[in-house]
Design an enzyme around this catalytic site. Structure first.
Site, PDB file in Angstrom:
ATOM      1  N   GLU A  45       0.829  -1.224   0.000  1.00 13.42           N
ATOM      2  CA  GLU A  45       0.000   0.000   0.000  1.00 13.42           C
ATOM      3  C   GLU A  45       0.856   1.263   0.000  1.00 13.42           C
ATOM      4  O   GLU A  45       0.737   2.116   0.891  1.00 13.42           O
ATOM      5  CB  GLU A  45      -0.958  -0.020   1.192  1.00 13.42           C
ATOM      6  CG  GLU A  45      -1.991  -1.122   1.078  1.00 13.42           C
ATOM      7  CD  GLU A  45      -3.057  -1.117   2.171  1.00 13.42           C
ATOM      8  OE1 GLU A  45      -2.830  -0.516   3.232  1.00 13.42           O
ATOM      9  OE2 GLU A  45      -4.131  -1.707   1.954  1.00 13.42           O
TER      10      GLU A  45
ATOM     11  N   GLU B 242      -5.529  -8.097  -1.256  1.00 13.74           N
ATOM     12  CA  GLU B 242      -6.152  -8.005   0.070  1.00 13.74           C
ATOM     13  C   GLU B 242      -7.610  -7.666  -0.142  1.00 13.74           C
ATOM     14  O   GLU B 242      -7.930  -6.772  -0.926  1.00 13.74           O
ATOM     15  CB  GLU B 242      -5.530  -6.883   0.930  1.00 13.74           C
ATOM     16  CG  GLU B 242      -4.213  -7.222   1.549  1.00 13.74           C
ATOM     17  CD  GLU B 242      -3.703  -6.120   2.482  1.00 13.74           C
ATOM     18  OE1 GLU B 242      -4.514  -5.441   3.136  1.00 13.74           O
ATOM     19  OE2 GLU B 242      -2.473  -5.955   2.542  1.00 13.74           O
TER      20      GLU B 242
END
Ligand code: P53
Length: 489
Positions: free
Chosen positions: A199, A389
Site C-alpha cells: 500500500e 487483500e
C-alpha cells in the site's frame, strides 16, 4: 467468460501481524514491537523512556520521532500484540497444511526486513532469517502453493528509523536495495511474484482521509518518502527481471475508490482530485515510470520541493511493474458541502454513503466498488491485475467449537461476484488473495478484529493457546476454489 483455469486463489498475511518470534532467530526490532493498544481510546501507542528514565507513551503514526535522549522500551507489565502475533513462526507447517486443505494456489506473505538485516545496514544478512523463509517457501512449494512475497509491509528496521530518520533519508534506498537484492538472489526459483512495498500510496492517501488538517510540512514529508520508495521499487523491479526473467513484480496500491457525495460539480472535481492524489499519482509512477501531468500542481498546492535526481528519473522509467496489484476493502465518499455524518475507523474517514452498510469498524461494504476499481484501473494501465487483500474484519464467536461467520461469507461472495463481472467485461484478473486468511493481529493492534477462514485462539490481552480451528468460511472458500469461483452458495 469466467476465471481462467490457472486463476490464483489464495490468502494474504504480513510478517509483523502473524509471525511473532519478534526477538528470536537474530531478528532486530521494528517500531511496532513497541506498540501497545490503549484500552480506553483503542489508540496504538509506542512505549519509550525519556532521557530521565520516565516511562512515556506516544501515538504510532508515520513520521513520529522520539524526543531528544529518549529510547524505545518494552514495559514488562504491558502486552505487545506483535511480539507473538499468531506465532506463524512456529506454526507455519500446520498453517500451510490448512491452506492446502482449502485448495490454495497462492499465499501472500511478507519478509521481515529486520529478520534478515537486524539493524538494516549490515553488509551480510542474518543466515537464520534466510533459513526460516527458505523453509516456509519450500513448504509452500511442496504443497503446490505459489508464494507471493511483499518485501516491505510497514516494517522498517527500528535502527534505520532512529539513525537515519527512516524514509526521509535517501540512504534508505541503498539499504532497501541491498535487502531486496538479497531476497531476490536467496529465494530465486522459490519465489516468482514480488511486491516491493505494501500500500505504497497510504502515506499520502491517509493524510487526506484522516482529515485533521495536515500541514504543508506533513505533505512534503509524505511526497519525499514516496519518491524514495518509488525509486527503491523501480530498482527492485529492474533487479528482479535481471536476476530471473521469470520474476513478476507488482505495485501494491491501497485501492479506495472515491465517490462524489453529490452531483454538485464541485464535488465531482473534489472527487477527481482525490483520485489523482491518492490513487493515480502513485499508480502512474509505478506502472508508467513517470510522474503524471498533474504532479506539479499537487506539489505547488503544499509548496513542496523534493530531492529528485536525474538518476532517479532514469531508474523509475526502467523499473515499471508487470502487474497492477491492490488491496480493496471499501469505497469512500467525499464532498465540499458541510458534512456532519462522518464514518470511518482506523486510518479512514469519509462522508456516510447512505446506499451502503458499514462494518463494526466503520468500513463501507461495497462489492460494486471493487468492480468499478478493477475496470477503471485496467482501462488506465492495461496490466494483468491481482487483488491481494480483501475481506471483512469482524468479531467471531465460538459456539461448541464452531464459528458461524456467514457475515464474512456474504462479504466475500459479493466481492467475488463483482470480480467475475469485471472479468466478463474484459479485465485480465489473474488472482485473489483474501486478507488475513488465518486470523492475525489487525493493523490497529486488535486481535478481536478478525478476517480469517482459520480461527486462532488468542485475545487482546495475549491469552490463548494459538490453537487453529476451521470457521464456516473455511469450508465455503474451499468450495469456491474447487469450483474455480463458480459455486459461491
Ligand atoms: P485492519 C486501512 C485502510 C485500508 C487498508 O486493516 C489498510 C488500513 C490500515 O488499517 O491496511 C491494510 O487490520 C494493510 C494490512 C491491514 C489490512 O489492510 O486495520 O495492508 O496490514 O491489516 C486490514 O483491519
Amino acid at each position: 467468460m469466467s476465471f481462467s483455469t490457472d486463476f490464483l486463489w489464495g490468502g494474504a498475511t504480513s510478517a509483523h501481524q502473524c509471525e511473532g518470534a519478534w526477538n528470536v532467530g537474530g531478528r532486530g526490532p521494528g517500531k511496532r514491537d513497541y506498540m501497545i493498544v490503549d484500552k480506553e481510546t483503542h489508540q496504538r501507542m509506542l512505549t519509550y523512556v525519556d532521557r530521565s528514565g520516565k516511562r512515556c507513551l506516544m501515538p504510532l503514526g508515520s513520521g513520529t520521532q522520539l524526543p531528544e535522549g529518549a529510547r524505545y522500551e518494552v514495559f514488562d507489565d504491558r502486552y505487545y500484540p506483535d511480539h507473538d502475533g499468531v506465532d506463524f513462526y512456529h506454526h507455519y507447517k500446520e498453517d500451510i497444511a490448512l491452506l492446502k486443505e482449502m485448495g490454495f494456489r497462492v499465499f501472500r506473505m511478507s519478509i521481515s526486513w529486520s529478520r534478515l538485516f537486524p539493524r538494516g545496514d549490515e553488509a551480510e544478512p542474518n543466515r537464520q532469517g534466510i533459513a526460516f523463509y527458505r523453509a516456509v517457501f519450500e513448504e509452500l512449494r511442496k504443497n503446490g502453493i505459489e508464494p507471493l512475497v511483499t518485501l516491505w509491509h510497514d516494517d522498517t528496521p527500528l535502527y534505520l528509523e532512529e539513525t537515519y530518520g527512516g524514509w526521509q533519508n535517501r540512504k534508505l534506498i541503498e539499504l532497501y536495495d541491498r535487502y531486496a537484492e538479497t531476497c531476490l538472489w536467496e529465494f530465486k526459483g522459490l519465489v516468482k511474484y514480488w511486491l516491493p512495498f505494501n500500500e505504497i500510496n497510504n502515506v499520502l492517501l491517509f493524510l487526506d482521509m484522516f482529515g485533521k488538517n495536515p500541514t504543508d510540512e506533513m505533505y512534503r514529508a509524505a511526497y519525499q518518502e514516496l519518491h524514495y520508495k518509488f525509486v527503491a521499487s523501480a530498482h527492485t523491479v529492474a533487479k528482479a527481471h535481471e536476476i530471473d526473467p521469470n520474476n513478476r513484480v507488482g505495485c501494491m496500491i491501497c485501492g479506495v475508490p472515491f465517490y462524489p457525495a453529490t452531483c454538485d460539480p464541485k464535488d465531482i472535481m473534489l472527487n477527481h482530485c482525490m483520485w489523482e492524489k491518492g490513487l493515480l499519482y502513485s499508480s502512474d509512477v509505478l506502472c508508467k515510470g513517470e510522474y503524471p501531468s498533474f504532479t506539479e500542481r499537487l506539489w505547488r498546492e503544499h509548496k513542496v520541493e523534493l530531492d529528485i535526481r536525474e538518476a532517479d528519473v532514469v531508474a523509475m522509467k526502467a523499473g515499471t511493474v508487470d502487474l497492477y496489484t491492490f488491496s480493496y476493502y471499501m469505497s469512500s465518499a467525499v464532498t465540499t458541502h458541510n458534512a456532519t455524518d462522518i464514518v470511518g475507523g482506523n486510518c479512514t474517514t469519509g462522508v456516510r454513503n447512505q446506499y451502503l452498510e458499514y462494518s463494526e469498524w466503520g468500513w463501507a461494504n461495497d462489492p460494486l466498488g471493487l468492480r468499478y476499481f478493477l475496470e477503471r484501473m485496467y482501462a488506465q494501465y492495461k496490466l494483468p491485475m491481482m487483488i491481494v487483500e480483501n475481506g471483512l474484519g469482524a468479531v467471531d464467536r465460538i459456539e461448541n467449537g464452531e464459528i458461524h461467520d456467514e457475515y464474512r461469507i456474504d462479504y466475500l461472495r459479493g466481492h467475488i461476484r463483482e470480480m467475475k463481472l469485471a472479468v466478463e467485461n474484459g479485465v485480465d484478473l489473474i488472482g485473489y488473495t483474501a486478507w488475513g486468511c488465518i486470523d492475525l493481529v489487525s493493523a490497529g493492534g486488535e486481535m478481536k478484529k478478525r478476517y480469517g477462514f482459520v480461527y486462532v485462539d488468542k485475545d487482546d490481552e495475549g491469552h490463548g493457546t494459538f490453537d487453529r480451528c476451521r470457521k464456516d468460511s473455511f469450508y465455503w472458500y474451499k468450495k469456491v476454489i474447487a469450483s474455480n469461483g463458480e459455486d459461491l452458495d
